[in-house]
Design a protein around this motif. Structure first.
Motif, short mmCIF file in Angstrom:
data_model
loop_
_atom_site.label_atom_id
_atom_site.label_comp_id
_atom_site.label_asym_id
_atom_site.label_seq_id
_atom_site.Cartn_x
_atom_site.Cartn_y
_atom_site.Cartn_z
N ASN A 115 -43.70 -0.51 8.77
CA ASN A 115 -44.08 -0.61 10.18
C ASN A 115 -45.28 0.28 10.49
O ASN A 115 -46.22 -0.14 11.18
CB ASN A 115 -42.90 -0.23 11.07
CG ASN A 115 -41.93 -1.37 11.28
OD1 ASN A 115 -42.32 -2.54 11.28
ND2 ASN A 115 -40.66 -1.05 11.44
N PHE A 130 -48.70 -1.47 11.65
CA PHE A 130 -48.87 -1.50 13.10
C PHE A 130 -49.19 -0.15 13.72
O PHE A 130 -49.51 -0.10 14.91
CB PHE A 130 -47.61 -2.08 13.75
CG PHE A 130 -47.18 -3.40 13.19
CD1 PHE A 130 -47.97 -4.53 13.32
CD2 PHE A 130 -45.98 -3.52 12.50
CE1 PHE A 130 -47.58 -5.76 12.79
CE2 PHE A 130 -45.57 -4.74 11.97
CZ PHE A 130 -46.38 -5.85 12.12
N ARG A 144 -48.54 0.78 17.55
CA ARG A 144 -48.14 -0.40 18.34
C ARG A 144 -46.69 -0.74 18.04
O ARG A 144 -46.36 -1.72 17.36
CB ARG A 144 -49.06 -1.58 18.05
CG ARG A 144 -50.49 -1.40 18.53
CD ARG A 144 -51.17 -2.73 18.70
NE ARG A 144 -50.49 -3.57 19.70
CZ ARG A 144 -50.84 -4.83 19.95
NH1 ARG A 144 -51.83 -5.40 19.29
NH2 ARG A 144 -50.18 -5.54 20.86
N GLU A 191 -44.40 -2.02 19.76
CA GLU A 191 -43.86 -3.30 20.24
C GLU A 191 -43.97 -4.40 19.19
O GLU A 191 -43.32 -5.45 19.32
CB GLU A 191 -44.56 -3.72 21.54
CG GLU A 191 -45.96 -4.27 21.39
CD GLU A 191 -47.04 -3.19 21.28
OE1 GLU A 191 -48.23 -3.54 21.19
OE2 GLU A 191 -46.66 -2.00 21.29
N LEU A 192 -44.79 -4.17 18.16
CA LEU A 192 -44.95 -5.15 17.09
C LEU A 192 -44.12 -4.82 15.86
O LEU A 192 -44.13 -5.57 14.89
CB LEU A 192 -46.43 -5.25 16.69
CG LEU A 192 -47.40 -5.70 17.78
CD1 LEU A 192 -48.82 -5.76 17.22
CD2 LEU A 192 -46.99 -7.06 18.35
N LYS A 237 -38.35 -8.88 15.89
CA LYS A 237 -38.75 -9.42 14.58
C LYS A 237 -37.84 -8.79 13.53
O LYS A 237 -38.12 -7.74 12.99
CB LYS A 237 -40.22 -9.11 14.32
CG LYS A 237 -41.15 -9.75 15.34
CD LYS A 237 -42.47 -9.02 15.48
CE LYS A 237 -43.21 -8.91 14.17
NZ LYS A 237 -44.54 -8.25 14.35
N GLU A 239 -45.25 -13.95 19.81
CA GLU A 239 -44.59 -12.73 19.35
C GLU A 239 -45.55 -11.56 19.14
O GLU A 239 -45.11 -10.45 18.90
CB GLU A 239 -43.80 -12.98 18.07
CG GLU A 239 -44.59 -13.24 16.83
CD GLU A 239 -43.72 -13.31 15.59
OE1 GLU A 239 -44.27 -13.13 14.49
OE2 GLU A 239 -42.50 -13.54 15.71
N SER A 240 -46.84 -11.79 19.24
CA SER A 240 -47.80 -10.69 19.16
C SER A 240 -48.04 -10.02 20.51
O SER A 240 -48.75 -9.01 20.58
CB SER A 240 -49.14 -11.19 18.60
OG SER A 240 -49.76 -12.09 19.51
N PRO A 251 -47.10 -7.77 23.76
CA PRO A 251 -46.17 -6.70 24.12
C PRO A 251 -45.26 -7.07 25.28
O PRO A 251 -44.24 -6.42 25.50
CB PRO A 251 -47.09 -5.53 24.49
CG PRO A 251 -48.38 -6.16 24.89
CD PRO A 251 -48.51 -7.39 24.03
#
Length: 340
Positions: A105, A109, A112, A114-115, A155, A234-235, A237
């Motif tokens: 992760n 990311f 970020r 939220e991703l 995800k 899904e990208s 936020p």
């Protein structure tokens, strides 16, 4: 010509060790040429995970739920590498691996959050060991999933590792081979990536409209799915604020009931949608079957209240969505038969 034949015979003789009285050739097909390492069969994609497609409800041959509604499983191959067959009874230890997921992760990311991929261990169970008998090179780790409480806004990834501490085997030292980062996609008859070229998006009051290439549709239960309104995916936020639910009422055809559970979206259905499911066989490969789900008369309005602080933008979405699945009828397991 004679010189070439002589050189060939000489090279063979040197290889076999008979020149100058050396020993005879080794039987390389009976002697291990590499180390016998234990690893998962879980190749990674460009996101650093292995996408796996699991039916929302695992069913028996007669169509009844095998474990219960919303309960399913996935058989993950555990393999012993090498040029010869495994000669020992192995008890391979498998463990949850949150550290690798955290590292993935951050590497992909950074801040970020939220991703980030979410750890699915709370919705999955698996045995601590899997047996690989002598003479066999592959065994299957039976992973059980409970999808009944799963929200696919997140995800979900199940991170696993082969443990070789105090074991009579060695886990594969090559990068990723001892790890399995399973990105789990439960599916039903109506979920998947729809072609959205027949869908139009327009700002209310504006005659101009644009379209989409595709729309991903996620499982809620056996007859219900959700997707993100407009251009949200899904990208984004804010994706969890723009879920549109769709329940399919019928068998191979019927109506589609759409709704939203977020009042701030000001969601409004202008027309009742309908669907039909059509199957056909490939003309040159008759074992392949195409299953199409076509959703007609989509027409709804919603408000985008997050893209610009203090402002709302009202959109109308209308048109048709089409999903096509290619199914190999020679394969009995549903998730393996579908060519994802």
């Amino acid at each position: 010509m004679k010189s070439n034949i002589f050189n060939f015979l000489l090279s063979v003789a040197v290889c076999c060790g008979i020149v100058m009285g050396f020993s005879s050739c080794n039987d390389e097909w009976t002697e291990e040429q590499y180390e016998q390492y234990v690893s998962f069969r879980a190749p990674l994609n460009d996101q650093g995970v292995t996408p796996i497609y699991v039916p929302y409800t695992r069913k028996s041959a007669d169509g009844t739920p095998r474990f219960g509604q919303g309960i399913s499983n996935y058989l993950l191959p555990v393999i012993v590498s090498g040029s010869t067959h495994n000669s020992r009874d192995l008890q391979v230890q498998v463990a949850h691996d949150p550290d690798t997921l955290n590292a993935l992760n951050w590497a992909r990311f950074a801040t970020r959050t939220e991703l980030y991929f979410s750890d699915m261990v709370s919705y999955a169970s698996f045995p601590a060991t899997v047996s690989i008998p002598a003479g066999q090179d592959v065994s299957l780790l039976d992973i059980q999933f409970d999808f009944t409480r799963l929200d696919l806004v997140e995800k979900w990834v199940l991170p696993l590792t082969v443990v070789d501490k105090n074991a009579n085997y060695m886990a594969n030292p090559r990068k990723h081979y001892r790890k399995a980062m399973l990105r789990v996609f439960p599916f039903n008859d109506y979920s998947g990536d729809y072609s959205a070229t027949g869908l139009t998006i327009s700002v209310q009051g504006d005659a101009n409209s644009t379209g989409l290439d595709k729309l991903r549709v996620y499982v809620v239960d056996d007859n219900t799915v959700f997707f993100y309104a407009g251009r949200f995916d899904e990208s984004s936020p804010w994706r969890k604020n723009y879920k549109v639910y769709a329940r399919f009422n019928g068998g191979t055809s019927g109506t589609v009931t759409m709704w939203c559970d977020n009042p701030e979206m000001e969601f409004k259905v202008n027309k009742e949608a309908s669907y039909r499911m059509v199957e056909s066989d490939d003309q040159t490969q008759p074992y392949l079957r195409y299953r199409n789900v076509i959703i007609n008369n989509i027409d709804y309005d919603f408000a985008d209240y997050t893209s610009s602080v203090g402002s709302k933008f009202y959109y109308n979405i209308s048109g048709t969505l089409t999903l096509q699945r290619t199914i190999n009828t020679q394969i009995p397991d549903e998730d393996q038969a579908i060519q994802w």
